[in-house]
Design a protein around this motif. Structure first.
Motif, mmCIF file in Angstrom:
data_model
loop_
_atom_site.group_PDB
_atom_site.id
_atom_site.type_symbol
_atom_site.label_atom_id
_atom_site.label_comp_id
_atom_site.label_asym_id
_atom_site.label_seq_id
_atom_site.Cartn_x
_atom_site.Cartn_y
_atom_site.Cartn_z
ATOM 1 N N VAL A 147 7.078 -2.555 3.786
ATOM 2 C CA VAL A 147 7.549 -2.100 2.469
ATOM 3 C C VAL A 147 7.412 -0.594 2.313
ATOM 4 C CG1 VAL A 147 7.044 -4.315 1.381
ATOM 5 C CG2 VAL A 147 5.308 -2.522 1.379
ATOM 6 N N ASN A 148 6.743 0.046 3.254
ATOM 7 C CA ASN A 148 6.615 1.497 3.185
ATOM 8 C C ASN A 148 6.337 2.041 4.588
ATOM 9 O OD1 ASN A 148 3.749 1.202 3.674
ATOM 10 N ND2 ASN A 148 3.505 0.722 1.491
ATOM 11 N N ALA A 149 6.272 3.359 4.686
ATOM 12 C CA ALA A 149 6.103 4.007 5.987
ATOM 13 C C ALA A 149 4.757 3.668 6.624
ATOM 14 C CB ALA A 149 6.250 5.516 5.833
ATOM 15 N N ALA A 150 3.728 3.521 5.800
ATOM 16 C CA ALA A 150 2.405 3.202 6.339
ATOM 17 C C ALA A 150 2.410 1.820 7.001
ATOM 18 C CB ALA A 150 1.362 3.258 5.224
ATOM 19 N N GLU A 151 3.065 0.855 6.357
ATOM 20 C CA GLU A 151 3.137 -0.476 6.944
ATOM 21 C C GLU A 151 3.977 -0.473 8.215
ATOM 22 O OE1 GLU A 151 4.261 -3.564 4.298
ATOM 23 O OE2 GLU A 151 2.539 -3.290 2.973
ATOM 24 N N GLN A 152 5.040 0.325 8.236
ATOM 25 C CA GLN A 152 5.848 0.423 9.444
ATOM 26 C C GLN A 152 5.012 0.964 10.601
ATOM 27 O OE1 GLN A 152 9.463 -0.373 9.939
ATOM 28 N NE2 GLN A 152 8.299 -0.484 11.856
ATOM 29 N N LYS A 153 4.180 1.954 10.325
ATOM 30 C CA LYS A 153 3.307 2.510 11.366
ATOM 31 C C LYS A 153 2.349 1.445 11.892
ATOM 32 C CE LYS A 153 0.137 6.367 12.234
ATOM 33 N NZ LYS A 153 -0.512 7.574 11.653
ATOM 34 N N THR A 154 1.798 0.640 10.979
ATOM 35 C CA THR A 154 0.889 -0.427 11.383
ATOM 36 C C THR A 154 1.588 -1.447 12.263
ATOM 37 O OG1 THR A 154 -0.478 -0.192 9.405
ATOM 38 C CG2 THR A 154 -0.566 -2.310 10.539
ATOM 39 N N LEU A 155 2.815 -1.823 11.891
ATOM 40 C CA LEU A 155 3.563 -2.811 12.664
ATOM 41 C C LEU A 155 3.990 -2.259 14.020
ATOM 42 C CD1 LEU A 155 5.699 -4.290 9.769
ATOM 43 C CD2 LEU A 155 3.835 -5.436 10.975
#
Length: 211
Positions: free
Chosen positions: A113-121
């Motif tokens: 849902v945001n850039a931080a979650e994309q980095k985690t994934l």
């Protein structure tokens, strides 16, 4: 829900030329076997350690043991039939999950849902890839992601058929055990011809975050 279309995005790029007629459809077995053979060559499986080689080299002799209840972590790539061979292993690789229980399965990406979650994934996908090729003993995932995986539903009835497990969801899914991993191949029912290839492992540990 798996975002099937995201793997097969085409661009008309403003062309005014008429679209060429679609190629004749191939039987699912031919489509799958052909794309796996092409990926095997493009990924350099004779000399390299790409995680996709687990599927390209093991799918044909995969087995059909009972699918354990629970959720496995994995990586997914979309393979479009009409793309050049060299582009196949360069497609978007995403973190994904394989949930099973009660005679049902569900294969899904985890949409950020945001850039931080994309980095985690992205980090999770890289960690799974390392575990699949033996660069790490286990895929280390943050507890928050592991907790999320435990909440995934099991949606589609699965049954043994012709030497594999099969299910019908948003795409027609085929599941085989290859060594110590599970390989899932989905064939979308619409859009450009291709497959969605996923590899899943139970070698997962909680990531120890720095204090």
């Amino acid at each position: 829900m798996r975002a099937l279309v995201s793997f097969f995005v085409l661009c008309s790029c403003g062309s005014t030329a008429p679209a060429p007629p679609p190629p004749a459809a191939s039987p699912p077995g031919d489509l799958v076997d052909g794309l796996l053979a092409r990926l095997d060559r493009a990924a350099g499986c004779d000399r390299g350690a790409s995680p996709w080689c687990l599927a390209t080299r093991g799918w044909a002799t995969g087995t059909v043991p009972a699918i354990p209840d629970g959720v496995l972590a994995g990586i997914t790539i979309g393979l479009e039939r009409d793309r050049p061979d060299a582009e196949l292993p360069r497609g978007l690789v995403t973190f994904s999950a394989f949930a099973a229980g009660g005679g049902k399965v569900f294969v899904t990406d985890i949409p950020p849902v945001n850039a931080a979650e994309q980095k985690t994934l992205d980090a999770a996908a890289a960690s799974v890839a390392d575990a699949l090729v033996g660069r790490a003993p286990r895929a280390e995932l943050p507890r928050s992601l592991l907790d999320l995986l435990k909440t995934l539903p099991k949606k589609y009835p699965v049954a043994r058929a012709a030497g594999e497990w099969r299910y019908a969801g948003e795409a027609d899914g085929r599941i085989r055990r290859v060594g110590d991993v599970w390989v899932v191949i989905e064939i979308p029912r619409s859009g450009p011809a291709g497959i969605i290839l996923s590899i899943y492992t139970d070698k997962v540990a909680v990531k120890n975050l720095p204090r």
